[in-house]
Scaffold this motif. Structure first.
Motif, PDB file in Angstrom:
ATOM      1  N   GLY A 139      20.310 -19.552   3.336  1.00  0.00           N
ATOM      2  CA  GLY A 139      19.555 -18.810   4.339  1.00  0.00           C
ATOM      3  C   GLY A 139      18.148 -18.467   3.890  1.00  0.00           C
ATOM      4  N   ASN A 140      17.324 -17.971   4.835  1.00  0.00           N
ATOM      5  CA  ASN A 140      15.941 -17.642   4.504  1.00  0.00           C
ATOM      6  C   ASN A 140      15.810 -16.393   3.647  1.00  0.00           C
ATOM      7  OD1 ASN A 140      16.497 -15.686   6.396  1.00  0.00           O
ATOM      8  ND2 ASN A 140      15.237 -16.616   8.009  1.00  0.00           N
ATOM      9  N   ASP A 141      16.940 -15.730   3.373  1.00  0.00           N
ATOM     10  CA  ASP A 141      16.908 -14.608   2.435  1.00  0.00           C
ATOM     11  C   ASP A 141      17.063 -15.089   0.998  1.00  0.00           C
ATOM     12  OD1 ASP A 141      19.556 -15.385   2.352  1.00  0.00           O
ATOM     13  OD2 ASP A 141      20.304 -13.627   3.418  1.00  0.00           O
ATOM     14  N   GLY A 142      17.355 -16.390   0.840  1.00  0.00           N
ATOM     15  CA  GLY A 142      17.516 -16.957  -0.488  1.00  0.00           C
ATOM     16  C   GLY A 142      18.833 -16.609  -1.147  1.00  0.00           C
ATOM     17  N   GLY A 150       4.941 -29.936   3.044  1.00  0.00           N
ATOM     18  CA  GLY A 150       4.153 -29.596   4.215  1.00  0.00           C
ATOM     19  C   GLY A 150       2.825 -28.950   3.867  1.00  0.00           C
ATOM     20  N   ASN A 151       1.955 -28.791   4.896  1.00  0.00           N
ATOM     21  CA  ASN A 151       0.638 -28.209   4.650  1.00  0.00           C
ATOM     22  C   ASN A 151       0.686 -26.714   4.385  1.00  0.00           C
ATOM     23  OD1 ASN A 151       1.150 -27.262   7.221  1.00  0.00           O
ATOM     24  ND2 ASN A 151      -0.315 -28.628   8.219  1.00  0.00           N
ATOM     25  N   ASP A 152       1.887 -26.125   4.461  1.00  0.00           N
ATOM     26  CA  ASP A 152       2.042 -24.731   4.067  1.00  0.00           C
ATOM     27  C   ASP A 152       2.296 -24.612   2.575  1.00  0.00           C
ATOM     28  OD1 ASP A 152       4.611 -25.731   3.840  1.00  0.00           O
ATOM     29  OD2 ASP A 152       5.410 -24.614   5.533  1.00  0.00           O
ATOM     30  N   GLY A 153       2.499 -25.752   1.910  1.00  0.00           N
ATOM     31  CA  GLY A 153       2.747 -25.753   0.470  1.00  0.00           C
ATOM     32  C   GLY A 153       4.140 -25.313   0.089  1.00  0.00           C
ATOM     33  N   LYS A 154       4.997 -25.050   1.090  1.00  0.00           N
ATOM     34  CA  LYS A 154       6.351 -24.571   0.806  1.00  0.00           C
ATOM     35  C   LYS A 154       7.430 -25.501   1.354  1.00  0.00           C
ATOM     36  CE  LYS A 154       4.964 -19.682   0.852  1.00  0.00           C
ATOM     37  NZ  LYS A 154       5.188 -18.369   1.495  1.00  0.00           N
ATOM     38  N   SER A 155       7.318 -25.849   2.638  1.00  0.00           N
ATOM     39  CA  SER A 155       8.339 -26.706   3.235  1.00  0.00           C
ATOM     40  C   SER A 155       8.299 -28.087   2.574  1.00  0.00           C
ATOM     41  CB  SER A 155       8.105 -26.839   4.742  1.00  0.00           C
ATOM     42  OG  SER A 155       6.810 -27.327   5.019  1.00  0.00           O
ATOM     43  N   ALA A 156       9.473 -28.672   2.432  1.00  0.00           N
ATOM     44  CA  ALA A 156       9.552 -29.952   1.743  1.00  0.00           C
ATOM     45  C   ALA A 156      10.795 -30.716   2.179  1.00  0.00           C
ATOM     46  CB  ALA A 156       9.570 -29.743   0.231  1.00  0.00           C
ATOM     47  N   GLY A 202      27.561 -14.002   1.504  1.00  0.00           N
ATOM     48  CA  GLY A 202      26.842 -13.076   2.368  1.00  0.00           C
ATOM     49  C   GLY A 202      25.404 -12.866   1.946  1.00  0.00           C
ATOM     50  N   THR A 203      24.666 -12.124   2.771  1.00  0.00           N
ATOM     51  CA  THR A 203      23.249 -11.856   2.508  1.00  0.00           C
ATOM     52  C   THR A 203      23.030 -11.004   1.263  1.00  0.00           C
ATOM     53  OG1 THR A 203      23.359  -9.967   4.013  1.00  0.00           O
ATOM     54  CG2 THR A 203      22.607 -12.051   4.941  1.00  0.00           C
ATOM     55  N   ASP A 204      24.097 -10.358   0.781  1.00  0.00           N
ATOM     56  CA  ASP A 204      23.968  -9.568  -0.435  1.00  0.00           C
ATOM     57  C   ASP A 204      24.063 -10.432  -1.682  1.00  0.00           C
ATOM     58  OD1 ASP A 204      26.627 -10.254  -0.477  1.00  0.00           O
ATOM     59  OD2 ASP A 204      27.355  -8.224  -0.070  1.00  0.00           O
ATOM     60  N   GLY A 205      24.434 -11.695  -1.500  1.00  0.00           N
ATOM     61  CA  GLY A 205      24.562 -12.601  -2.629  1.00  0.00           C
ATOM     62  C   GLY A 205      25.817 -12.388  -3.438  1.00  0.00           C
ATOM     63  N   LYS A 206      26.675 -11.464  -3.012  1.00  0.00           N
ATOM     64  CA  LYS A 206      27.896 -11.154  -3.767  1.00  0.00           C
ATOM     65  C   LYS A 206      29.160 -11.434  -2.958  1.00  0.00           C
ATOM     66  CE  LYS A 206      25.643  -7.487  -6.443  1.00  0.00           C
ATOM     67  NZ  LYS A 206      25.651  -6.049  -6.792  1.00  0.00           N
ATOM     68  N   SER A 207      29.217 -10.873  -1.749  1.00  0.00           N
ATOM     69  CA  SER A 207      30.419 -11.077  -0.939  1.00  0.00           C
ATOM     70  C   SER A 207      30.526 -12.540  -0.527  1.00  0.00           C
ATOM     71  CB  SER A 207      30.363 -10.193   0.309  1.00  0.00           C
ATOM     72  OG  SER A 207      29.197 -10.453   1.053  1.00  0.00           O
ATOM     73  N   HIS A 208      31.736 -13.062  -0.579  1.00  0.00           N
ATOM     74  CA  HIS A 208      31.930 -14.430  -0.129  1.00  0.00           C
ATOM     75  C   HIS A 208      33.373 -14.668   0.280  1.00  0.00           C
ATOM     76  CE1 HIS A 208      33.071 -15.042  -4.457  1.00  0.00           C
ATOM     77  NE2 HIS A 208      33.936 -15.888  -3.928  1.00  0.00           N
ATOM     78  N   ALA A 209      33.564 -15.729   1.047  1.00  0.00           N
ATOM     79  CA  ALA A 209      34.889 -16.136   1.496  1.00  0.00           C
ATOM     80  C   ALA A 209      35.070 -17.599   1.159  1.00  0.00           C
ATOM     81  CB  ALA A 209      35.028 -15.911   3.002  1.00  0.00           C
ATOM     82  N   GLY A 210      36.262 -17.935   0.693  1.00  0.00           N
ATOM     83  CA  GLY A 210      36.514 -19.315   0.306  1.00  0.00           C
ATOM     84  C   GLY A 210      37.859 -19.817   0.798  1.00  0.00           C
ATOM     85  N   LEU A 211      37.888 -21.044   1.214  1.00  0.00           N
ATOM     86  CA  LEU A 211      39.112 -21.726   1.631  1.00  0.00           C
ATOM     87  C   LEU A 211      39.113 -23.063   0.925  1.00  0.00           C
ATOM     88  CD1 LEU A 211      41.596 -22.264   3.472  1.00  0.00           C
ATOM     89  CD2 LEU A 211      39.975 -23.103   5.206  1.00  0.00           C
ATOM     90  N   THR A 267      16.162 -30.513   2.066  1.00  0.00           N
ATOM     91  CA  THR A 267      15.014 -30.011   2.822  1.00  0.00           C
ATOM     92  C   THR A 267      14.854 -28.522   2.546  1.00  0.00           C
ATOM     93  OG1 THR A 267      16.345 -29.477   4.796  1.00  0.00           O
ATOM     94  CG2 THR A 267      15.410 -31.685   4.661  1.00  0.00           C
ATOM     95  N   THR A 268      13.598 -28.068   2.524  1.00  0.00           N
ATOM     96  CA  THR A 268      13.281 -26.661   2.310  1.00  0.00           C
ATOM     97  C   THR A 268      12.445 -26.174   3.484  1.00  0.00           C
ATOM     98  OG1 THR A 268      13.252 -27.012  -0.083  1.00  0.00           O
ATOM     99  CG2 THR A 268      12.226 -24.997   0.734  1.00  0.00           C
ATOM    100  N   GLY A 269      12.756 -24.976   3.989  1.00  0.00           N
ATOM    101  CA  GLY A 269      12.053 -24.429   5.137  1.00  0.00           C
ATOM    102  C   GLY A 269      10.661 -23.920   4.808  1.00  0.00           C
ATOM    103  N   THR A 270       9.915 -23.541   5.846  1.00  0.00           N
ATOM    104  CA  THR A 270       8.548 -23.049   5.672  1.00  0.00           C
ATOM    105  C   THR A 270       8.490 -21.741   4.902  1.00  0.00           C
ATOM    106  OG1 THR A 270       8.681 -21.995   7.849  1.00  0.00           O
ATOM    107  CG2 THR A 270       7.709 -24.188   7.763  1.00  0.00           C
ATOM    108  N   ASP A 271       9.633 -21.054   4.792  1.00  0.00           N
ATOM    109  CA  ASP A 271       9.668 -19.813   4.023  1.00  0.00           C
ATOM    110  C   ASP A 271       9.808 -20.082   2.528  1.00  0.00           C
ATOM    111  OD1 ASP A 271      12.322 -20.636   3.770  1.00  0.00           O
ATOM    112  OD2 ASP A 271      13.015 -19.290   5.336  1.00  0.00           O
ATOM    113  N   GLY A 272      10.072 -21.344   2.167  1.00  0.00           N
ATOM    114  CA  GLY A 272      10.230 -21.695   0.767  1.00  0.00           C
ATOM    115  C   GLY A 272      11.558 -21.290   0.181  1.00  0.00           C
ATOM    116  N   LYS A 273      12.451 -20.709   1.011  1.00  0.00           N
ATOM    117  CA  LYS A 273      13.747 -20.239   0.515  1.00  0.00           C
ATOM    118  C   LYS A 273      14.921 -20.946   1.185  1.00  0.00           C
ATOM    119  CE  LYS A 273      12.036 -15.587  -0.533  1.00  0.00           C
ATOM    120  NZ  LYS A 273      12.189 -14.139  -0.257  1.00  0.00           N
ATOM    121  N   SER A 274      14.894 -21.020   2.513  1.00  0.00           N
ATOM    122  CA  SER A 274      16.006 -21.663   3.215  1.00  0.00           C
ATOM    123  C   SER A 274      16.050 -23.151   2.878  1.00  0.00           C
ATOM    124  CB  SER A 274      15.868 -21.465   4.729  1.00  0.00           C
ATOM    125  OG  SER A 274      14.616 -21.933   5.191  1.00  0.00           O
TER     126      SER A 274
END
Length: 248
Positions: free
Chosen positions: A176-179, A132-138, A198-207, A152-159
């Motif tokens: 997520g947009n927190d990367g 995209g013209n923001d140089g981040k979204s793709a 989770g947003t902390d990058g550590k907690s997670h749940a799996g099935l 696909t990558t969001g305009t934040d370059g992370k999501s």
């Protein structure tokens, strides 16, 4: 100069370079400036002893819009290059083909210098990439070693959102947009699984399914974890561990 090659120029030749230089009067461009020993022309072609064009250099200006540059190299790593540059100095379009390697690329850059579109052939197949013209979204559609993929990558370059085929089957991954936070649905060597982080990058749940059967696993923000599943003896099992990794 290699005597197996000779030069053909479009322009007025201002001098003679041995018997290998041939002039074609097709444009008013000066072909040589004697005082500097430089050659100026709108087209330069190098051919081999059999008369086959091997290298072509040319330039033209179309209606004041921009300059069109063409470079063709035959029988080498590159079979041909076509490049156009806009008047703004940023926008451009390129077509590159290869005589060896993967194939060819088509590449375009917008007048903002950031937005891009690319079509290419690589070792696995085809690929389309846009930025995209923001140089981040793709967005990307292509083939890798296992099969097809869409990313696909969001305009934040992370999501991100990703759909692909891997060696075990299909997979869907979102970030997520927190990367850090993510969700994944896919197939592994044992079966299906769903995992969220989770947003902390550590907690997670799996099935999912493991080599013994089904399992449910929860990990806290630290190292603490709880798992419910089937053990190697076919019995139901509950396992917990504290933040130091000690089993409870």
């Amino acid at each position: 100069m290699n005597t197996k090659h000779y030069l053909v120029m479009s322009g007025i030749v201002g001098g003679v370079i041995g018997s290998l230089l041939t002039a074609l009067l097709v444009s008013p461009v000066t072909a040589q400036r004697d005082e500097f020993g430089e050659i100026e022309c709108t087209k330069l072609t190098v051919v081999d002893a059999d008369g086959v064009s091997r290298i072509i250099l040319s330039t033209n200006i179309f209606a004041g819009v921009g300059t069109n540059y063409r470079v063709g190299i035959h029988g080498d790593e590159y079979a041909g290059i076509v490049s156009t540059h806009g008047k703004d100095g940023k926008s451009k379009a390129e077509l590159v083909t290869f005589s060896r390697g993967d194939g060819g690329n088509v590449y375009a850059v917008g007048k903002d210098g950031k937005s891009k579109a690319e079509l290419r052939i690589d070792r696995n197949g085809g690929r389309v990439v846009t930025t995209g013209n923001d140089g981040k979204s793709a967005a990307q559609l292509g083939i890798d070693e296992d099969g097809g993929q869409v990313v696909t990558t969001g305009t934040d370059g992370k999501s991100k959102a990703e759909l692909r085929i891997d060696r075990n089957g299909g997979r869907v991954v979102t970030t997520g947009n927190d990367g850090k936070s993510a969700a994944q649905l896919g197939i592994d060597e044992d079966g299906g699984q769903v995992v969220t982080t989770g947003t902390d990058g550590k907690s997670h749940a799996g099935l999912g399914i493991d080599k013994h059967g089904g399992f449910v696993q929860l990990n806290g923000k630290g190292q603490g974890a709880v798992a419910i599943g089937i053990n190697e003896y076919g019995n139901g099992a509950v396992s917990t561990s504290d933040k130091n990794g000690y089993r409870q």
